[in-house]
Enzyme design. Sequence first.
Site, PDB file in Angstrom:
ATOM      1  N   MET A   1      -1.788   5.450   1.667  1.00 28.63           N
ATOM      2  CA  MET A   1      -2.656   4.285   1.503  1.00 28.63           C
ATOM      3  C   MET A   1      -2.614   3.450   2.771  1.00 28.63           C
ATOM      4  O   MET A   1      -1.542   3.030   3.200  1.00 28.63           O
ATOM      5  CB  MET A   1      -2.210   3.447   0.309  1.00 28.63           C
ATOM      6  N   CYS A   2      -3.737   3.229   3.405  1.00 27.87           N
ATOM      7  CA  CYS A   2      -3.813   2.486   4.659  1.00 27.87           C
ATOM      8  C   CYS A   2      -3.961   0.989   4.389  1.00 27.87           C
ATOM      9  O   CYS A   2      -4.171   0.559   3.257  1.00 27.87           O
ATOM     10  CB  CYS A   2      -5.001   2.968   5.493  1.00 27.87           C
ATOM     11  N   GLY A   3      -3.858   0.218   5.446  1.00 26.04           N
ATOM     12  CA  GLY A   3      -4.106  -1.215   5.365  1.00 26.04           C
ATOM     13  C   GLY A   3      -5.159  -1.612   6.370  1.00 26.04           C
ATOM     14  O   GLY A   3      -5.132  -1.148   7.521  1.00 26.04           O
ATOM     15  N   ARG A  32       1.886  -0.438   4.904  1.00 29.81           N
ATOM     16  CA  ARG A  32       0.859   0.372   4.253  1.00 29.81           C
ATOM     17  C   ARG A  32       0.403   1.526   5.139  1.00 29.81           C
ATOM     18  O   ARG A  32      -0.278   2.433   4.657  1.00 29.81           O
ATOM     19  CB  ARG A  32      -0.344  -0.504   3.886  1.00 29.81           C
ATOM     20  N   ASN A  82      -9.823   2.787   4.272  1.00 26.37           N
ATOM     21  CA  ASN A  82      -8.642   3.005   3.438  1.00 26.37           C
ATOM     22  C   ASN A  82      -9.101   3.794   2.222  1.00 26.37           C
ATOM     23  O   ASN A  82      -9.541   3.217   1.230  1.00 26.37           O
ATOM     24  CB  ASN A  82      -8.011   1.672   3.020  1.00 26.37           C
TER      25      ASN A  82
END
Length: 221
Positions: A1-3, A32, A82
């Site tokens: 999961m990216c930010g 993240r 994301n």
Amino acid sequence: MCGIGVVLYHSRTAEAAGSATTGIPVHALQRRGPDAQGELVVGRLEVSGYELRLTAAVLHLRGRACQPQPLQSAAGDVLLWNGEVFGGGVAVADGESDTARLLAVLRAAGEAVPEVLESVHGPWALAYWHAASRTLWYGRDGLGRRSLVRMEGADAAAGCSTLRLCSVAVPLPASAGGEWEELPACGIGCVRLLPDGTASHLWLPRRASLPPPPRQAPTVS
């Protein structure tokens, strides 16, 4: 999961705006996305009347190699992503970065950005800057499976209006002039910077979220 994090500053009178602009800090998103972090600034508030600050922290899940973000095209378009594309209207080949593929599809779509995003199967939240039209698109999937919060207001320190987007509700100084709120998953947001220095803010409801037409009573023959 990216930010992902975005701050858009805009002022009708560039000369009257200050230059005390800051983006979403990388350290607020780093947990993240431990694989890559990046920042990008588009425009200068005191010169062009707007300034867009984009921040990303990437967790590598798709593609043979990690795709750093913010991802910028040769034409100046920028994507913060994301999410994961599992199919639908955007086809991603084995080993291909879905971030890079989605940016290419969005660039080719022109004004049909909402239609492209509605066709994506999978969880996502994004911000997409279309440089030629000076338009910022943002949103998340219809089930709200990726977080995105929004804050609109007037930044006292920078002397201008602001729009902030972030994967997490990071603490901000009082001069930010607003409060974080969860972005609804029922539509796509759009901010277009107009030639006269004003900004047009639009919220486009998803076609799938519109109420169905009334059912007609069956006819009796």
